[in-house]
Design an enzyme around this catalytic site. Structure first.
Site, short mmCIF file in Angstrom:
data_model
loop_
_atom_site.label_atom_id
_atom_site.label_comp_id
_atom_site.label_asym_id
_atom_site.label_seq_id
_atom_site.Cartn_x
_atom_site.Cartn_y
_atom_site.Cartn_z
N LYS A 1 -40.05 33.44 -44.70
CA LYS A 1 -38.80 32.79 -45.23
C LYS A 1 -38.13 32.96 -43.80
O LYS A 1 -37.91 34.41 -43.43
CB LYS A 1 -38.05 33.35 -46.16
CG LYS A 1 -38.83 32.90 -47.54
CD LYS A 1 -38.07 33.36 -48.87
CE LYS A 1 -38.90 32.70 -50.05
NZ LYS A 1 -40.17 33.49 -50.24
N GLU B 1 -17.53 59.94 -45.28
CA GLU B 1 -17.41 59.42 -43.80
C GLU B 1 -17.43 60.55 -42.87
O GLU B 1 -16.70 61.40 -42.97
CB GLU B 1 -16.50 58.59 -43.60
CG GLU B 1 -16.34 58.04 -42.17
CD GLU B 1 -17.47 57.37 -41.39
OE1 GLU B 1 -17.93 56.70 -41.97
OE2 GLU B 1 -17.68 57.94 -40.33
N VAL C 1 -22.85 65.32 -44.14
CA VAL C 1 -23.66 65.45 -45.03
C VAL C 1 -24.53 66.42 -44.60
O VAL C 1 -25.42 66.34 -43.75
CB VAL C 1 -24.40 64.18 -45.37
CG1 VAL C 1 -25.30 64.20 -46.53
CG2 VAL C 1 -23.13 63.35 -45.92
N HIS D 1 3.86 25.72 -45.70
CA HIS D 1 4.44 26.67 -47.04
C HIS D 1 3.93 26.27 -48.15
O HIS D 1 3.99 24.91 -48.36
CB HIS D 1 5.97 26.33 -46.61
CG HIS D 1 6.72 27.43 -48.12
ND1 HIS D 1 6.65 28.88 -47.78
CD2 HIS D 1 7.41 27.02 -49.06
CE1 HIS D 1 7.29 29.12 -48.80
NE2 HIS D 1 7.69 27.93 -49.52
#
Ligand SMILES: Cc1cc2nc3c(=O)[nH]c(=O)nc-3n(C[C@H](O)[C@H](O)[C@H](O)COP(=O)(O)OP(=O)(O)OC[C@H]3O[C@@H](n4cnc5c(N)ncnc54)[C@H](O)[C@@H]3O)c2cc1C
Length: 477
Positions: free
Chosen positions: A39, A214, A248, A456
């Site tokens: 694919k 993070e 980590v 608007h």
């Protein structure tokens, strides 16, 4: 029969490769596309942009339904008839979207008379008399040779793993998380780039307890600092456990899930347990098995070095998309780099990719859309900077939508008023950013844009107000 020599052979049928193939064919070149999967569409269509955005749209609907009462819509007394989530149907819809677009790509290849070969492509070595040879190994083991005057490498990227970890049904990359049979009760996301933030946002909406870890001091670190700060606040408000500066140390399986141990921003050891962990710490270029060692192609930390026409150091060999060094790994960058390579091969004019003209979109709730320089980058480049900021709280369409978190921030050059960057956090930010891309491309100034009529009520009016805010003249705030 004489051997076919193609004008261009493309290895990899993701957004970079298929775009290059179509554009090259449009220029009248004889093209072959080599893709190892049956694919076309690559990461983007099958396990990236499209499935995530399909699920994020489901999440948006779910969120609206949960807050239906705010819009005067109820599902009956006592919760009778309350909405329920059929996750299997959600996945089915996602898969149907992928299948439709994969079929569309098959059609486009036929329409443009692009030859297709299924198998793993690899350069056989440098060109001989201006003709390159690509060895193609089919899944069944048969090997064939494809000859072409030019080769475009477009083999994309795959998720980086933390050392010692392998993906499975609990330790997930973008591939496994998109195939989960149920919404997990809890999820730890390692990495707060676009991918980590989107999955965190998505599964929080569907009810999972989410913790994001993070390593860097802020989330979405490529965005303007104010965007990182505000989305952190908004994610916390949604009950997402946000941890920056988190290193980590260990990911281990427990009886029922996973445990992630990390050193927090204060240097203390902490652990988070959850049913699943998503590792979203960046993507490695698929450059390992392409026969590059037999060529002059140069690498920079596993990614291919190219010039502004996407040419590598090996004559006649180009690289596009996620495998290229120095460009963000985004589908639209891949597609454009493919169009550039095709133009160069066809001897047609082109404009090189400009880093400060690439829109970046993160489809979280709320969304992020940005283009150009952040305030800090503009200052670092020596501009005297003027900033205009307008909150969606002052925009009537945002109120109608019930979605008024976030802002539009315009970074402009104080001297000439040129708009250097636009940073949007809020509803439909990923659509609104298209205006800013045009503004930057056309080197628009605050003075000009302050007088550009915006319809608007629209979310786009918040851009008009933000341009005005650069001169301290927003109307609605
Ligand atoms: C979860 C997730 C969400 C994302 N969302 C977005 C988004 O919203 N917007 C955005 O712009 N980007 C997004 N991205 C990034 C985007 O998917 C990539 O930038 C894009 O797919 C790169 O395109 P590519 O053609 O370079 O590579 P790929 O899409 O990775 O395609 C490479 C193709 O090459 C084939 N291939 C590899 N090696 C060989 C070989 N030797 N021979 C033959 N074929 C080979 C592969 O099978 C694959 O089909 C997302 C990524 C992830 C993981």
């Amino acid at each position: 029969m004489a051997e076919t020599i193609y004008d261009v052979a493309i290895i990899g049928g993701g957004p970079a490769g298929y775009t290059a193939a179509i554009r090259a064919a449009e220029y009248g070149l004889k093209v072959v596309l080599i893709e190892k999967s049956d694919k076309l569409g690559g990461t983007c269509l099958h396990v990236g942009c499209i499935p995530t955005k399909a699920l994020l749209f489901n999440a948006e609907i779910w969120d609206h339904l949960k807050h239906a009462a705010e819009f005067g819509i109820s599902f009956g007394e006592g919760g009778i008839g309350a909405p329920t989530l059929n996750w299997a149907a959600v996945l089915q819809r996602k898969n149907a979207i992928i299948a439709k677009h994969a079929k569309g790509l098959d059609f486009l290849m036929k329409k443009h008379k692009i030859a297709r070969i299924e198998g793993h492509g690899r350069l056989s070595g440098p060109a001989r008399e201006g003709v390159h040879s690509v060895e193609v190994a089919a899944a069944g083991g048969e090997v064939s040779q494809v000859k072409a005057k030019n080769v475009i490498l477009a083999t994309g990227s795959e998720a980086k793993m933390l050392p010692g970890l392998k993906p499975d049904d609990r330790i997930l990359t973008n591939i496994e998380i998109l195939a989960m049979e149920q919404v997990p009760k809890s999820l730890v996301v390692i990495g707060a780039g676009a991918v980590g933030m989107e999955f965190g946002s998505l599964f929080r909406t569907f009810g999972a307890e989410v913790a994001i870890l993070e390593f860097l001091p802020r989330v979405v670190p490529v965005e303007d600092e104010e965007v990182s700060k505000e989305i952190t606040r908004l994610f916390k408000k949604r009950g997402i456990d946000m941890n920056t500066g988190a290193k980590v140390e260990k990911v281990e399986k427990t009886k029922t899930g996973v445990k992630v141990t990390f050193i927090d921003a204060n240097g203390a050891m902490q652990a988070k347990e959850a049913e699943k962990v998503l590792v979203a710490v960046g993507r490695a270029g698929r450059t390992g098995d392409l026969g590059l060692e037999k060529t002059r192609v140069e690498l920079d930390r596993g990614l291919i070095k190219v010039n502004e026409a996407q040419e590598t150091a090996e004559p006649g060999v180009f690289a596009i998309g996620d495998i290229v060094a120095g460009l963000p790994q985004l589908a639209h960058v891949g597609a454009m780099s493919g169009m550039i390579a095709a133009a160069k091969i066809a001897g047609r004019p082109f404009r090189p990719v400009r880093r400060d003209r690439i829109p970046g979109c993160t489809y979280t709730e709320p969304q992020i859309g940005s283009v150009g320089l952040t305030e800090t980058q503009a200052k670092e480049k020596g501009y005297e900077v003027k900033v205009g900021k307008f909150p969606f709280a002052g925009n009537s369409k945002a109120t109608i939508l019930g979605s008024h978190d976030g802002f539009v921030k315009v970074v402009a050059d104080a001297k000439y008023g040129e708009i250097l960057g636009v940073h949007i956090l809020g509803p439909q930010a990923t659509e609104l950013i298209a205006e800013a891309v045009s503004v930057l491309e056309l080197e628009g100034t605050v003075e000009e844009l302050m007088f550009a009529i915006h319809a608007h009520p629209t979310l786009a009016e918040s851009l008009l107000d933000a341009y005005g805010a650069v001169e301290g003249m927003a109307i609605n705030a």
